[in-house]
Design a protein around this motif. Structure first.
Motif, PDB file in Angstrom:
ATOM      1  N   SER A  92       0.828  -1.199   0.000  1.00 50.80           N
ATOM      2  CA  SER A  92       0.000   0.000   0.000  1.00 50.80           C
ATOM      3  C   SER A  92       0.864   1.252   0.000  1.00 50.80           C
ATOM      4  O   SER A  92       1.926   1.304   0.636  1.00 50.80           O
ATOM      5  N   ASN A  94       0.272   3.853   1.513  1.00 51.58           N
ATOM      6  CA  ASN A  94       0.293   4.410   2.873  1.00 51.58           C
ATOM      7  C   ASN A  94       1.537   3.984   3.650  1.00 51.58           C
ATOM      8  O   ASN A  94       1.863   4.596   4.672  1.00 51.58           O
ATOM      9  N   ALA A  96       4.432   4.509   2.873  1.00 47.56           N
ATOM     10  CA  ALA A  96       5.416   5.601   2.812  1.00 47.56           C
ATOM     11  C   ALA A  96       5.272   6.558   3.984  1.00 47.56           C
ATOM     12  O   ALA A  96       6.192   7.317   4.278  1.00 47.56           O
ATOM     13  N   HIS A  97       4.117   6.536   4.665  1.00 47.69           N
ATOM     14  CA  HIS A  97       3.913   7.410   5.819  1.00 47.69           C
ATOM     15  C   HIS A  97       4.442   6.801   7.115  1.00 47.69           C
ATOM     16  O   HIS A  97       4.522   7.495   8.133  1.00 47.69           O
ATOM     17  N   LEU A  98       4.779   5.523   7.100  1.00 52.97           N
ATOM     18  CA  LEU A  98       5.231   4.847   8.317  1.00 52.97           C
ATOM     19  C   LEU A  98       6.629   5.313   8.710  1.00 52.97           C
ATOM     20  O   LEU A  98       7.498   5.497   7.860  1.00 52.97           O
ATOM     21  N   ASP A  99       6.826   5.467  10.015  1.00 50.35           N
ATOM     22  CA  ASP A  99       8.154   5.830  10.516  1.00 50.35           C
ATOM     23  C   ASP A  99       9.159   4.717  10.223  1.00 50.35           C
ATOM     24  O   ASP A  99      10.333   4.992   9.951  1.00 50.35           O
ATOM     25  N   LYS A 102      10.721   5.071   6.766  1.00 47.28           N
ATOM     26  CA  LYS A 102      11.754   6.100   6.710  1.00 47.28           C
ATOM     27  C   LYS A 102      13.016   5.646   7.451  1.00 47.28           C
ATOM     28  O   LYS A 102      14.136   5.920   7.018  1.00 47.28           O
TER      29      LYS A 102
END
Length: 288
Positions: A92, A94, A96-99, A102
């Motif tokens: 997904s 989404n 890419a928004h997970l800490d 990163k």
């Protein structure tokens, strides 16, 4: 005025070369002029990419270096490969928004080149076991909060594409919400007895003394499975609360006094959706 001239013997080729070559001053002047024309944009050339003007944070202009262009090209190639992996693995966007996403990218960059990726066995066994230990350590604080302040058991039912009824069980405490388990309850939702046994299992898992309430769907099967309103002490409390709210709203002077003392606070009146309004009625009586 008398001028002295010195004649040197030179070849014809050298004379032609000297005739076409400007002096050092003229050469320097022409070189600076050419650079200025390229930077100003009046002349475009193959090097224009590397010396175009670029604004800094302070608003000043600086020249884009070759390193900047190379870094941009390298980044474009790298992120494209990351995107391709996500597309092929059907991950997904989404994520890419997970800490953790990163942190993964940062860790790979800090390691540098020649990083050996984890193998299938490593992902399946040792790394998974380490992550379970790490997750349990994170949840320990939530469990401590449950024992100290109490918690709520929350169930969220939904139907997947195969028409299976799945229920996610979660625990909420002042520390936050943690996921317990997802259960295929296709054989439970139709029978209140089986659904009660399923809910009771998770209450036992968390600890009866730690559970303050159970929050679930307002379907009739859930109501029958956990209808605490039939417990005598709870039934009397609910009846008194409903009667009190009715008395206040049926007497204008009492209603005016309540609003004046509570800064125009309103009480939730009992309605058809009693599963929700009963709780709201109790909550309205609680004055912080």
């Amino acid at each position: 005025m008398k001028q002295d001239f010195c004649f040197l013997d030179v070849d014809e080729d050298e004379e032609d070369a000297q005739a076409v070559q400007p002096s050092s001053k003229e050469s320097k002047k022409q070189s600076l002029t050419s650079t200025e024309e390229i930077v100003s944009g009046s002349v475009k050339g193959p090097m224009n990419l590397f010396i175009t003007k670029k604004k800094t944070k302070g608003g000043k202009l600086r020249q884009t270096s070759i390193n900047d262009a190379c870094d941009k090209e390298l980044r474009d190639r790298t992120v494209q490969k990351i995107a391709r992996f996500m597309y092929q693995a059907a991950i997904s966007f989404n994520a890419a928004h997970l800490d953790s996403f990163k942190e993964m990218i940062e860790a790979i960059g800090q390691y540098g080149p020649n990083l050996k990726p984890p193998s299938y066995h490593e992902l399946r066994v040792p790394l998974l076991q380490k992550e379970i230990v790490y997750t349990n350590e994170l949840l320990k604080e939530n469990k401590d909060e449950c024992e100290k302040y109490g918690c709520s058991i929350m169930s969220d039912g939904w139907t997947d594409r195969k028409q299976r009824t799945l229920i996610n069980f979660l625990v909420n405490s002042p520390k936050g919400t943690m996921f317990l388990e997802s259960v295929d309850a296709s054989a439970h939702v139709k029978t209140r007895t089986l659904l009660y046994e399923l809910l009771d299992r998770f209450v036992e898992r968390v600890g009866e003394k730690n559970v303050v309430q159970v929050i679930s769907d307002n379907g009739s099967n859930y109501v029958l499975a956990e209808d605490i309103g039939k417990i005598e002490v709870v039934r009397k409390t609910i009846s008194r609360a409903i009667a009190l709210v009715g008395f206040i709203y049926n007497h204008g002077s009492v209603l005016h006094m309540m609003r004046e003392c509570t800064e125009n606070k309103e009480l939730a009146r009992h309605g058809v959706t009693r599963f929700a309004t009963t709780f709201l009625t109790f909550h309205a009586f609680f004055l912080e």
